[in-house]
Design an enzyme around this catalytic site. Structure first.
Site, PDB file in Angstrom:
ATOM      1  N   HIS A   1       0.833  -1.208   0.000  1.00 39.59           N
ATOM      2  CA  HIS A   1       0.000   0.000   0.000  1.00 39.59           C
ATOM      3  C   HIS A   1       0.866   1.256   0.000  1.00 39.59           C
ATOM      4  O   HIS A   1       0.683   2.157  -0.822  1.00 39.59           O
ATOM      5  CB  HIS A   1      -0.909  -0.017   1.227  1.00 39.59           C
ATOM      6  CG  HIS A   1      -1.850   1.139   1.325  1.00 39.59           C
ATOM      7  ND1 HIS A   1      -3.197   1.020   1.084  1.00 39.59           N
ATOM      8  CD2 HIS A   1      -1.642   2.443   1.649  1.00 39.59           C
ATOM      9  CE1 HIS A   1      -3.790   2.191   1.251  1.00 39.59           C
ATOM     10  NE2 HIS A   1      -2.854   3.085   1.601  1.00 39.59           N
ATOM     11  N   GLU A   2       1.828   1.320   0.942  1.00 42.85           N
ATOM     12  CA  GLU A   2       2.626   2.540   1.081  1.00 42.85           C
ATOM     13  C   GLU A   2       3.544   2.769  -0.119  1.00 42.85           C
ATOM     14  O   GLU A   2       3.666   3.891  -0.619  1.00 42.85           O
ATOM     15  CB  GLU A   2       3.439   2.504   2.379  1.00 42.85           C
ATOM     16  CG  GLU A   2       2.615   2.367   3.640  1.00 42.85           C
ATOM     17  CD  GLU A   2       1.468   3.366   3.739  1.00 42.85           C
ATOM     18  OE1 GLU A   2       1.547   4.451   3.141  1.00 42.85           O
ATOM     19  OE2 GLU A   2       0.468   3.051   4.399  1.00 42.85           O
TER      20      GLU A   2
ATOM     21  N   HIS B   1       1.771   4.283  -3.036  1.00 42.83           N
ATOM     22  CA  HIS B   1       1.605   5.736  -3.029  1.00 42.83           C
ATOM     23  C   HIS B   1       2.781   6.388  -3.764  1.00 42.83           C
ATOM     24  O   HIS B   1       2.620   7.397  -4.454  1.00 42.83           O
ATOM     25  CB  HIS B   1       1.528   6.269  -1.597  1.00 42.83           C
ATOM     26  CG  HIS B   1       0.167   6.158  -0.984  1.00 42.83           C
ATOM     27  ND1 HIS B   1      -0.967   6.661  -1.588  1.00 42.83           N
ATOM     28  CD2 HIS B   1      -0.243   5.614   0.194  1.00 42.83           C
ATOM     29  CE1 HIS B   1      -2.023   6.436  -0.800  1.00 42.83           C
ATOM     30  NE2 HIS B   1      -1.610   5.796   0.277  1.00 42.83           N
TER      31      HIS B   1
ATOM     32  N   TYR C   1      -4.519  14.350  -3.606  1.00 39.46           N
ATOM     33  CA  TYR C   1      -5.144  13.640  -2.488  1.00 39.46           C
ATOM     34  C   TYR C   1      -6.410  14.373  -2.033  1.00 39.46           C
ATOM     35  O   TYR C   1      -6.607  14.642  -0.848  1.00 39.46           O
ATOM     36  CB  TYR C   1      -4.146  13.496  -1.347  1.00 39.46           C
ATOM     37  CG  TYR C   1      -4.372  12.266  -0.496  1.00 39.46           C
ATOM     38  CD1 TYR C   1      -4.301  10.982  -1.046  1.00 39.46           C
ATOM     39  CD2 TYR C   1      -4.650  12.370   0.860  1.00 39.46           C
ATOM     40  CE1 TYR C   1      -4.500   9.857  -0.271  1.00 39.46           C
ATOM     41  CE2 TYR C   1      -4.851  11.242   1.643  1.00 39.46           C
ATOM     42  CZ  TYR C   1      -4.777   9.993   1.067  1.00 39.46           C
ATOM     43  OH  TYR C   1      -4.976   8.863   1.838  1.00 39.46           O
TER      44      TYR C   1
ATOM     45  N   GLU D   1      -6.048   6.564  -3.172  1.00 34.08           N
ATOM     46  CA  GLU D   1      -6.076   5.632  -2.039  1.00 34.08           C
ATOM     47  C   GLU D   1      -6.450   4.221  -2.486  1.00 34.08           C
ATOM     48  O   GLU D   1      -5.875   3.235  -2.027  1.00 34.08           O
ATOM     49  CB  GLU D   1      -7.057   6.136  -0.982  1.00 34.08           C
ATOM     50  CG  GLU D   1      -6.967   5.417   0.352  1.00 34.08           C
ATOM     51  CD  GLU D   1      -5.614   5.566   1.033  1.00 34.08           C
ATOM     52  OE1 GLU D   1      -5.227   4.620   1.754  1.00 34.08           O
ATOM     53  OE2 GLU D   1      -4.945   6.594   0.842  1.00 34.08           O
TER      54      GLU D   1
ATOM     55  N   ASP E   1     -13.434  11.800   2.778  1.00 36.06           N
ATOM     56  CA  ASP E   1     -12.036  11.453   2.996  1.00 36.06           C
ATOM     57  C   ASP E   1     -11.621  10.410   1.952  1.00 36.06           C
ATOM     58  O   ASP E   1     -12.404   9.512   1.625  1.00 36.06           O
ATOM     59  CB  ASP E   1     -11.887  10.856   4.410  1.00 36.06           C
ATOM     60  CG  ASP E   1     -10.467  10.444   4.728  1.00 36.06           C
ATOM     61  OD1 ASP E   1     -10.050   9.366   4.233  1.00 36.06           O
ATOM     62  OD2 ASP E   1      -9.779  11.167   5.460  1.00 36.06           O
TER      63      ASP E   1
ATOM     64  N   HIS F   1      -9.955   7.797   2.039  1.00 37.24           N
ATOM     65  CA  HIS F   1     -10.070   6.401   2.456  1.00 37.24           C
ATOM     66  C   HIS F   1     -11.486   5.862   2.239  1.00 37.24           C
ATOM     67  O   HIS F   1     -11.682   4.650   2.160  1.00 37.24           O
ATOM     68  CB  HIS F   1      -9.668   6.247   3.925  1.00 37.24           C
ATOM     69  CG  HIS F   1      -8.207   6.457   4.175  1.00 37.24           C
ATOM     70  ND1 HIS F   1      -7.674   7.696   4.410  1.00 37.24           N
ATOM     71  CD2 HIS F   1      -7.176   5.585   4.199  1.00 37.24           C
ATOM     72  CE1 HIS F   1      -6.369   7.582   4.592  1.00 37.24           C
ATOM     73  NE2 HIS F   1      -6.040   6.318   4.465  1.00 37.24           N
TER      74      HIS F   1
END
Length: 685
Positions: A337-338, A341, A352, A361, A423, A425
């Site tokens: 995931h990270e 990005h 974002y 995301e 948001d 997410h």
């Protein structure tokens, strides 16, 4: 056959301790000469495109603007996709990025714009002071130990038109210990804050350790370091919230105990995850790391006190130790995931906020899940649940559900005009839902021992194409067709274009991903999948891009392959006839229908030929393309052009209303190879 499909083991299961062995040198396995990794981005190609930037700006009508090449993606057939940033009057144009799609001759075929409008603002003279903009940036950050840049004068490009603005970057530490690097855009005429976004992308994942694994390290006895051959390395922050930390070292190359009490154990998970994520992108998606240049990245572990999160900050991954410093967030899908990005930042650069924030995301969720499927670690079985073992909710439930995102109580299953207000997410929900539907289809089913039940927003039924195809299509979309402010409408257009690039017009893959977009209520696109096959007295051409392996084709074992010794035209699979340098023959065939109602039926395919034969007069190695046993086209080691794909066409008018058998075949003599590589076979009726 000499065309070996070999691969290096990335880690066997060992007993008790986490034993890490040095990386195996590239090319050590049999057949490594043909198993080359995808080439990193060509700096010379990037330099060439930069030298043409002024003429490109003029041709596109960008009067007075300067273009800077951000990246260049080169397809096997010679087509290129050049991503540009813009500036005017010496000022960066924030939000002005676009992608120019060129054919092999350098001619522009189409352009994917973020904002097409002129970047000339009403005035280049600011009316508010930099200090006023700086104060606005500090107010927006709401962090401790803040420091803000003076404010760079830029042109901010949006749907409302270009505005002269200040970009203020504010750094600090938020109340929950997460660092922040907030960009605030302040109108240089009115002083109004126009938008803001944070470079630090927060994420969550599975905190269960990976168990006993083999991991790539460097050094020698007495002085091993936790760094692999790509440059991925892992450091100990020792509960600090700043600095680079200290790289982990070990004398005997046996790391950790599997217990949280040993500081190396969490580092093993993070380092293993970074390596697997690099390998996933490299082998499955053809990208050489975050920056596509073959280099790795730093992972920092043991961040802060009781910090229950992980994040990407533009240069590195960082992982907290969780509640009571006893539950590190260092599992596979966290690393995936990270690091993803970082991939997004260095491709489309999705902002974002708004729809783009949700796409950003979800991209990390999709590829984090892809890393899980690729790794298939027995201690963390791959699934379509996010953070299911972390228990951050305190009740054993996952953080997010890809089959039905709304089950988390906040994410949305379907796109709507107000989605971008959420948001990221939660606005990621529809794209996560698309990924599940495209991969597995709608309705109730059990996958890998986990039960899912995915609805559709339009009441349709969706049939999945498998997670890897969906991931390849989304990566192609991200890297080639999206820009920083892309929305769900652009995403739908992008997946259709990407699926056609990889699997052909009219392919089942294109139909499936478009239908899955409709099933999440994404806005309709003017782009269509086109036609291929269908009608007549039998079935349509199947698997013309070979991405489903042997499916639909019969013949010799071996030619249909994802071996990287020769490039595919689209995707990673192709039909590689010959290339053995020994006496022998190979063939693949398929029967399909030509509809009686077809007006101008044709069959097309792409072929690439290279040879080690030196003769300019003798056809030692030959290949043919036949319909119903009649040769329609033929090739040999004398054929030109060499080592580049060209498209060929066969008229099928004479076969209307019948079934035909298409056959590709080759014959090689006993020495010196000739490779006949065929891809993206398609029919048009």
């Amino acid at each position: 056959m000499n065309r070996l499909k070999s691969g290096l083991a990335t880690g066997g299961l060992l007993a008790l301790a986490l034993a890490i062995s040095p990386a195996i040198p590239a090319g050590a396995a049999a057949g490594a000469g043909r198993d080359k990794a995808p080439a990193p981005e060509s700096q010379s190609l990037k330099a060439t495109e930069q030298s043409r930037a002024a003429s490109s700006a003029s041709a596109l009508g960008l009067t007075g603007e300067t273009l800077t090449v951000k990246s260049v993606i080169a397809d096997p057939d010679g087509n290129t996709h050049v991503r540009y940033d813009r500036s005017i009057n010496g000022l960066r144009v924030v939000g002005g990025d676009f992608v120019s799609h060129k054919d092999a001759s350098g001619k522009v075929k189409s352009v994917t714009w973020n904002i097409r409008k002129s970047a000339t603002p009403a005035s280049f003279s600011p009316k508010i002071a930099r200090s006023t903009a700086q104060a606005a940036g500090l107010a927006a950050a709401k962090a401790k130990n803040e420091k803000a840049s003076p404010g760079e004068l830029v042109v901010f490009q949006s749907a409302a038109g270009p505005k002269l603005a200040y970009e203020v970057v504010t750094e600090g530490i938020k109340a929950d210990q997460t660092p922040t690097r907030l960009h605030t855009i302040v109108d240089a005429i009115t002083g109004k804050t126009l938008t803001s976004w944070d470079d630090v992308k927060e994420g969550t994942g599975n905190g269960i350790f990976v168990g006993s694994v083999s991991l790539a390290t460097s050094g020698s006895s007495g002085a091993y370091t936790m760094q692999d051959t790509h440059g991925n390395y892992t450091t100990d922050l020792n509960q600090a919230t700043s600095g680079n930390g200290t790289t982990f070292t070990d004398a005997d190359d046996v790391w950790g105990t599997g217990s949280q009490s040993n500081r190396q154990s969490a580092a093993v998970d993070a380092h293993y995850g970074a390596g697997k994520t690099y390998d996933y992108y490299n082998t499955q998606l053809g990208r050489a790391g975050i920056w596509n240049n073959g280099t790795g990245a730093r992972s920092r572990v043991h961040y802060g006190q009781n910090y229950s999160n992980a994040f990407w900050d533009g240069t590195q991954m960082t992982y907290g130790d969780g509640a009571n410093n006893a539950a590190p967030l260092v599992e596979l899908d966290v690393a995936g995931h990270e690091m993803s990005h970082g991939i997004t930042e260095n491709t489309a650069g999705l902002a974002y906020s708004g729809d783009a924030g949700g796409l950003n995301e979800a991209t990390s969720d999709i590829f984090g899940t892809g890393v899980e499927w690729y790794t298939n670690n027995p201690n963390d079985n791959p699934d379509y649940l996010i953070g299911e073992k972390l228990n951050l909710n305190g009740n054993g439930t996952p953080l997010r559900y890809m089959d039905k995102p709304s089950k988390d109580g906040a994410s949305k299953d379907c796109w709507s005009a107000t989605l971008g207000l959420l948001d990221p997410h939660y606005s990621s929900g529809p794209l996560n839902h698309w990924y599940y539907l495209a991969s597995e289809g709608s309705g109730a089913k059990t996958v890998g021992g986990v039960s899912y039940n995915s609805p559709t927003c339009d009441g349709s039924t969706v049939t999945g194409i498998g997670h890897l195809k969906a991931e390849k299509i989304w990566y192609r979309t991200l890297s080639t067709y999206l820009t920083s402010s892309s929305n769900y409408a652009a995403a739908r257009t992008g997946v259709i274009k990407a699926a056609k690039d990889l699997y052909g017009a009219g392919s089942a893959e294109c139909t499936a991903v478009d239908k899955a977009m409709g099933a999440i209520a994404a806005p309709a696109s003017t782009e269509t999948c086109g036609t291929s096959g269908g009608g007549g007295t039998g079935g349509s051409l199947t698997n013309g891009g070979f991405e489903s392996g042997q499916t639909g084709w019969t013949g010799t074992a071996g030619p249909i392959t994802n071996n990287t010794g020769r490039p595919a035209h689209g995707g990673t699979w192709k039909m590689w006839l010959g290339g053995n340098g020994t006496s022998g023959s190979e063939n693949e065939s398929q029967t399909f229908a030509v509809p009686s109602t077809a007006t101008s039926p044709t069959l097309t395919y792409w072929i690439r030929i290279d040879t080690a034969e030196t003769s300019t007069t003798s056809a030692y190695d030959t290949a043919t393309v036949s319909i119903n046993g009649v040769t329609k086209q033929s090739y040999s080691n004398l054929s030109t052009p060499k080592a580049s794909y060209v498209q060929k066409t066969i008229d099928l008018t004479a076969y209307k209303g019948t079934n035909v058998t298409l056959k590709f075949a080759d014959t090689e003599d006993s020495s010196l190879q000739t490779s006949f590589v065929v891809d993206d076979v398609a029919t048009s009726f």
